[in-house]
Structure formats: C-alpha cells, structure tokens
Design a protein around this motif. Structure first.
Motif, PDB file in Angstrom:
ATOM      1  N   GLY A 237     -31.330 -18.978  37.265  1.00 18.28           N
ATOM      2  CA  GLY A 237     -30.393 -17.878  37.027  1.00 18.28           C
ATOM      3  C   GLY A 237     -29.662 -18.118  35.707  1.00 18.28           C
ATOM      4  O   GLY A 237     -29.977 -19.073  34.988  1.00 18.28           O
ATOM      5  N   ALA A 238     -28.674 -17.264  35.408  1.00 17.86           N
ATOM      6  CA  ALA A 238     -27.988 -17.390  34.114  1.00 17.86           C
ATOM      7  C   ALA A 238     -26.561 -16.870  34.179  1.00 17.86           C
ATOM      8  O   ALA A 238     -26.259 -15.968  34.960  1.00 17.86           O
ATOM      9  CB  ALA A 238     -28.763 -16.599  33.061  1.00 17.86           C
ATOM     10  N   ILE A 239     -25.707 -17.489  33.377  1.00 20.19           N
ATOM     11  CA  ILE A 239     -24.366 -16.932  33.126  1.00 20.19           C
ATOM     12  C   ILE A 239     -24.270 -16.635  31.637  1.00 20.19           C
ATOM     13  O   ILE A 239     -24.526 -17.516  30.804  1.00 20.19           O
ATOM     14  CB  ILE A 239     -23.253 -17.925  33.496  1.00 20.19           C
ATOM     15  CG1 ILE A 239     -23.248 -18.173  34.997  1.00 20.19           C
ATOM     16  CG2 ILE A 239     -21.882 -17.377  33.068  1.00 20.19           C
ATOM     17  CD1 ILE A 239     -22.210 -19.172  35.424  1.00 20.19           C
ATOM     18  N   VAL A 240     -23.938 -15.396  31.310  1.00 24.72           N
ATOM     19  CA  VAL A 240     -23.730 -15.016  29.911  1.00 24.72           C
ATOM     20  C   VAL A 240     -22.228 -14.853  29.717  1.00 24.72           C
ATOM     21  O   VAL A 240     -21.574 -14.114  30.463  1.00 24.72           O
ATOM     22  CB  VAL A 240     -24.463 -13.691  29.589  1.00 24.72           C
ATOM     23  CG1 VAL A 240     -24.096 -13.198  28.197  1.00 24.72           C
ATOM     24  CG2 VAL A 240     -25.977 -13.874  29.713  1.00 24.72           C
ATOM     25  N   ARG A 241     -21.667 -15.578  28.731  1.00 23.71           N
ATOM     26  CA  ARG A 241     -20.222 -15.473  28.480  1.00 23.71           C
ATOM     27  C   ARG A 241     -19.953 -14.269  27.590  1.00 23.71           C
ATOM     28  O   ARG A 241     -20.352 -14.241  26.411  1.00 23.71           O
ATOM     29  CB  ARG A 241     -19.700 -16.753  27.809  1.00 23.71           C
ATOM     30  CG  ARG A 241     -19.637 -17.962  28.743  1.00 23.71           C
ATOM     31  CD  ARG A 241     -19.117 -19.179  27.990  1.00 23.71           C
ATOM     32  NE  ARG A 241     -19.941 -19.480  26.831  1.00 23.71           N
ATOM     33  CZ  ARG A 241     -21.045 -20.225  26.856  1.00 23.71           C
ATOM     34  NH1 ARG A 241     -21.462 -20.763  27.982  1.00 23.71           N
ATOM     35  NH2 ARG A 241     -21.745 -20.427  25.753  1.00 23.71           N
ATOM     36  N   ARG A 242     -19.295 -13.291  28.200  1.00 20.38           N
ATOM     37  CA  ARG A 242     -18.986 -12.022  27.537  1.00 20.38           C
ATOM     38  C   ARG A 242     -18.423 -12.219  26.122  1.00 20.38           C
ATOM     39  O   ARG A 242     -18.882 -11.594  25.177  1.00 20.38           O
ATOM     40  CB  ARG A 242     -17.922 -11.345  28.410  1.00 20.38           C
ATOM     41  CG  ARG A 242     -17.750  -9.896  28.281  1.00 20.38           C
ATOM     42  CD  ARG A 242     -16.564  -9.513  29.170  1.00 20.38           C
ATOM     43  NE  ARG A 242     -16.975  -9.146  30.510  1.00 20.38           N
ATOM     44  CZ  ARG A 242     -17.345  -7.921  30.866  1.00 20.38           C
ATOM     45  NH1 ARG A 242     -17.348  -6.945  29.996  1.00 20.38           N
ATOM     46  NH2 ARG A 242     -17.703  -7.653  32.097  1.00 20.38           N
ATOM     47  N   ALA A 243     -17.458 -13.140  26.014  1.00 27.00           N
ATOM     48  CA  ALA A 243     -16.757 -13.315  24.729  1.00 27.00           C
ATOM     49  C   ALA A 243     -17.642 -13.944  23.654  1.00 27.00           C
ATOM     50  O   ALA A 243     -17.320 -13.885  22.465  1.00 27.00           O
ATOM     51  CB  ALA A 243     -15.517 -14.189  24.945  1.00 27.00           C
ATOM     52  N   ASP A 244     -18.749 -14.562  24.058  1.00 25.39           N
ATOM     53  CA  ASP A 244     -19.605 -15.243  23.066  1.00 25.39           C
ATOM     54  C   ASP A 244     -20.761 -14.391  22.572  1.00 25.39           C
ATOM     55  O   ASP A 244     -21.534 -14.840  21.718  1.00 25.39           O
ATOM     56  CB  ASP A 244     -20.167 -16.549  23.666  1.00 25.39           C
ATOM     57  CG  ASP A 244     -19.074 -17.599  23.819  1.00 25.39           C
ATOM     58  OD1 ASP A 244     -17.980 -17.388  23.267  1.00 25.39           O
ATOM     59  OD2 ASP A 244     -19.312 -18.607  24.500  1.00 25.39           O
ATOM     60  N   GLY A 317     -12.055 -16.294  33.236  1.00 26.21           N
ATOM     61  CA  GLY A 317     -12.694 -17.330  34.051  1.00 26.21           C
ATOM     62  C   GLY A 317     -13.473 -16.769  35.235  1.00 26.21           C
ATOM     63  O   GLY A 317     -14.247 -17.482  35.868  1.00 26.21           O
ATOM     64  N   SER A 318     -13.250 -15.487  35.566  1.00 23.31           N
ATOM     65  CA  SER A 318     -13.984 -14.900  36.697  1.00 23.31           C
ATOM     66  C   SER A 318     -15.423 -14.585  36.277  1.00 23.31           C
ATOM     67  O   SER A 318     -15.743 -14.558  35.089  1.00 23.31           O
ATOM     68  CB  SER A 318     -13.276 -13.627  37.166  1.00 23.31           C
ATOM     69  OG  SER A 318     -13.345 -12.648  36.149  1.00 23.31           O
ATOM     70  N   ARG A 319     -16.256 -14.362  37.295  1.00 20.97           N
ATOM     71  CA  ARG A 319     -17.664 -14.039  37.015  1.00 20.97           C
ATOM     72  C   ARG A 319     -18.053 -12.767  37.733  1.00 20.97           C
ATOM     73  O   ARG A 319     -17.701 -12.593  38.907  1.00 20.97           O
ATOM     74  CB  ARG A 319     -18.570 -15.160  37.536  1.00 20.97           C
ATOM     75  CG  ARG A 319     -18.439 -16.396  36.704  1.00 20.97           C
ATOM     76  CD  ARG A 319     -19.211 -17.539  37.312  1.00 20.97           C
ATOM     77  NE  ARG A 319     -19.045 -18.718  36.464  1.00 20.97           N
ATOM     78  CZ  ARG A 319     -19.609 -19.888  36.709  1.00 20.97           C
ATOM     79  NH1 ARG A 319     -20.365 -20.055  37.761  1.00 20.97           N
ATOM     80  NH2 ARG A 319     -19.414 -20.893  35.889  1.00 20.97           N
ATOM     81  N   SER A 320     -18.767 -11.865  37.051  1.00 22.70           N
ATOM     82  CA  SER A 320     -19.232 -10.677  37.749  1.00 22.70           C
ATOM     83  C   SER A 320     -20.753 -10.617  37.730  1.00 22.70           C
ATOM     84  O   SER A 320     -21.381 -10.913  36.710  1.00 22.70           O
ATOM     85  CB  SER A 320     -18.613  -9.409  37.143  1.00 22.70           C
ATOM     86  OG  SER A 320     -18.300  -9.604  35.784  1.00 22.70           O
ATOM     87  N   ALA A 321     -21.310 -10.257  38.891  1.00 24.12           N
ATOM     88  CA  ALA A 321     -22.767 -10.108  38.987  1.00 24.12           C
ATOM     89  C   ALA A 321     -23.156  -8.864  38.200  1.00 24.12           C
ATOM     90  O   ALA A 321     -22.399  -7.893  38.141  1.00 24.12           O
ATOM     91  CB  ALA A 321     -23.172  -9.957  40.436  1.00 24.12           C
ATOM     92  N   ILE A 322     -24.322  -8.893  37.581  1.00 17.16           N
ATOM     93  CA  ILE A 322     -24.726  -7.732  36.802  1.00 17.16           C
ATOM     94  C   ILE A 322     -26.143  -7.321  37.147  1.00 17.16           C
ATOM     95  O   ILE A 322     -26.950  -8.133  37.565  1.00 17.16           O
ATOM     96  CB  ILE A 322     -24.636  -7.970  35.281  1.00 17.16           C
ATOM     97  CG1 ILE A 322     -25.082  -9.395  34.970  1.00 17.16           C
ATOM     98  CG2 ILE A 322     -23.264  -7.670  34.749  1.00 17.16           C
ATOM     99  CD1 ILE A 322     -25.184  -9.662  33.525  1.00 17.16           C
TER     100      ILE A 322
END
Ligand code: ADP
Ligand code: MG
Length: 331
Positions: A237-244, A317-322
C-alpha cells in the motif's frame, strides 16, 4: 455482463490468462509498461504499444497534426522510459477515413519524424487501412536495456520512498483549459504540457543505471491511479503526503484564477508522462543527487506501507483513504 461492468483493468486480467504459449522465453508479459524478452549478452528487448482514437484520445480541432504525430510516439517512448530502456524501432499503423486531407497526413508524419529524430528511433513499417469516420493511430515501439537494470512495477517494498520526477497535473489542467474555453495568460504554455509531452527517457536511464530504485512506472492514468498499479503489482500500500506533492507555478496560477484545487489535477489528472517510482529510504538522497546533477527534478512524496490501499497524509497528521481512480476506458 458487459464490458462497462468489468472495466479496462479487469478486462486485461481476464485476457491475460493463457497468453504465454512459450513462458520460458519471456521475463515479463502483460502487466507492466512494456513486455520484456531476454536477448543475448545480458540484454533484453522491450516491447510496448499504444492506440489513439479520434474523439476519444484527441480532437482534431484541439491539436495540430504535427503535435498529434509527436504525441503518438511520445506516449510509447514514455513506456520504454518507465522500464529504464532505450527506445529503438517502431511500426506505425493508421486507420484513415477516405476523405482525410493528404496535407494532414504529411504534417502528422512530419511530427512523427521530428520526435523519432530526437530519440533516434527508426520507423520500420506499419499498416494503412480504411476507417469508417475517425482517425485511428497505433504505434508499437521496441526498446532495449541491460536485463539487470530494467525496472518493473512489482518491486516496491514496505518502507520505500515514493518519488516523482516532475510536476504532476499540468497536462490535465491544460486539457481542462482547452475544454472549458477559459482565458488564461499563459494558455499556450499550459496547453504545451497536454499537447506536446516530453517523455523522460534520460531520467529513466539515470534511474535504471543507478540500480537504486525498486519500481518505476510513467504517469499516464494519473498519479494515484499509477501508484495503485505499482501497489497492486507489488502487493503493498502507500501513503502520499499531501503537502509534499509539488505543484508547478502555472498549475498554481490557473487554479488560483478559477478557484480550483491544484491537488485534484496533481493527484487525479493523467497524461503527465513524468516518472513515478519507489526507492529504499537509504538510497533516496543518492538518487535525488544523481538526477539533480543532470538538471532533472526528484520529489519524494510518500512512503510504501504493508497495509493495502492508498492513503493521503494530511498536514495535521491525520490520514484519509482515497479512491485511486484514474482513467478507465470502459467505466
Ligand atoms: P500503459 O498505460 O503503461 O500503456 P496499459 O494500462 O495500457 O499500460 O496496459 C497495461 C498492461 O496490459 C500492459 O502490459 C499492456 O501490454 C497490457 N494490455 C493492454 N491491453 C491488452 C490487450 N488487449 N491484450 C493483451 N494485453 C493488453
Ligand atoms: Mg505506462
């Protein structure tokens, strides 16, 4: 059941069963940007094809024939770049309505020959047939690479850094501007991203030669959709940091003018033809240095996780599923 119930990607899975009659001759068949077939002396042949249909992929009033020719070959070169390969030879087939203007065809080939010259590609053949009322373009392109440098969608590992090699979203913003007929000061520059994409062949070679990256793909369906292809092929899976996620200045200006969210274009828009890949954390800065030394961009935007699915990391710091929905031809 109809095609629209299944969608493009499930259809491809369904088709792929039983396609390899000689599996021992093939390193990779259906499922990556190119197929990979070993040839002699530790080198492999890459093979890719793409089809463009009038009024689905392009509209004649929006793109001049020279640029249509360039884009038709560019999208194939981008698939070779996404494996870290060197483009070589192409065959080009056309379905033409009988009333097609000959000057249009000449200008289309001027575009093909100009980009073929830039990337040292021979056009070796093709086919020419009658089409009922729309122009159909199909190109197949070969490439080559040392077998141990080739990058697949399937190598991403938990903890790897997700990177991109350019600013995403510019192409879809250009398309949005074309479709909307809006006014924008830097109109032509934004159109250029959509109509004349530059395949990142040199970046692909630098990444491949370094042998540092664990996976690579080109962004054709959209950043999140193509990251989804890497995740699916790699079972991660993956986490993409919105701000980056880097936003180019033109996209920023266009969105400010029309009160749009640049991230919608950057994460969901397709046809950027920049590269998206993964690299072990310890090698990320080295890869960045190698690309930047030659004047190319490198942006770390997230991390590979063991939980399946893609999430967006928010600045709080929160995470949202997309929903990593990109372009599906049949849905
Ligand atoms: P890309 O966006 O990189 O061009 P696609 O999403 O078009 O890749 O294709 C994904 C994979 O499915 C590729 O390996 C491609 O060769 C394969 N593929 C697509 N359509 C077909 C088909 N009709 N028959 C066999 N393989 C296909
Ligand atoms: Mg591709």
């Amino acid at each position: 059941m109809e095609l629209s119930d299944l969608g493009e990607f499930s259809l491809i899975d369904r088709i792929s069963v039983g396609c390899l009659i000689r599996p021992s001759d093939v390193t990779a068949g259906i499922g990556d940007d190119c197929a990979v077939v070993p040839i002699d002396k530790g080198r492999s042949l890459l093979l890719t094809t793409d089809m463009l249909i009038e009024d689905i992929h392009f509209w004649k009033q929006d793109i001049i024939p020279e640029l249509l020719g360039r884009k038709s070959l560019a999208v194939n070169i981008s698939d070779i770049a996404a494996m870290g390969g060197i483009p070589k030879d192409a065959v080009l087939s056309l379905g033409l309505p009988v009333r097609t203007d000959l000057v249009y065809i000449d200008r289309f080939y001027d575009g093909i020959k100009s980009i073929a010259g830039e990337f040292s590609i021979n056009i070796l053949g093709g086919d020419t047939v009658k089409s009922p009322d729309r122009l159909v373009i199909n190109i197949a392109l070969t490439g080559e690479a040392p077998s141990d440098e080739i990058l697949y969608r399937s190598g991403a590992k938990e903890g790897d850094i997700i990177f991109i090699t350019g600013f995403p979203g510019n192409s879809s913003a250009g398309l949005n501007l074309l479709d909307s007929g809006r006014d924008f000061e830097a109109k032509d520059e934004l159109f250029e991203f959509h109509l004349n994409p530059r395949p990142q062949y040199r970046q692909g070679r630098i990444i491949a030669e370094s042998k540092l990256a664990s996976s690579l793909i080109d962004i054709s369906d959209g950043l999140l959709a193509d990251l989804g292809h890497i995740c699916r092929a790699s079972s991660v899976g993956a986490i993409v940091r919105r701000a980056d996620v880097p936003i180019g200045s033109l996209l920023q200006a266009y969105c400010e003018k029309y009160n749009l969210d640049p991230l919608d274009f950057a994460l969901g828009g397709g046809e950027d033809y920049i590269l998206l890949g993964t690299v072990p954390e310890k090698s990320s800065d080295i890869l960045k240095g190698l690309l930047e030394k030659d004047g190319f961009a490198y942006f770390p935007i997230g991390t590979i996780t063991c939980d399946l699915g893609t999430k967006l990391g928010n600045p709080d710091g929160s995470r949202s599923a997309i929903d990593p929905s990109g372009y599906d031809h049949f849905k």
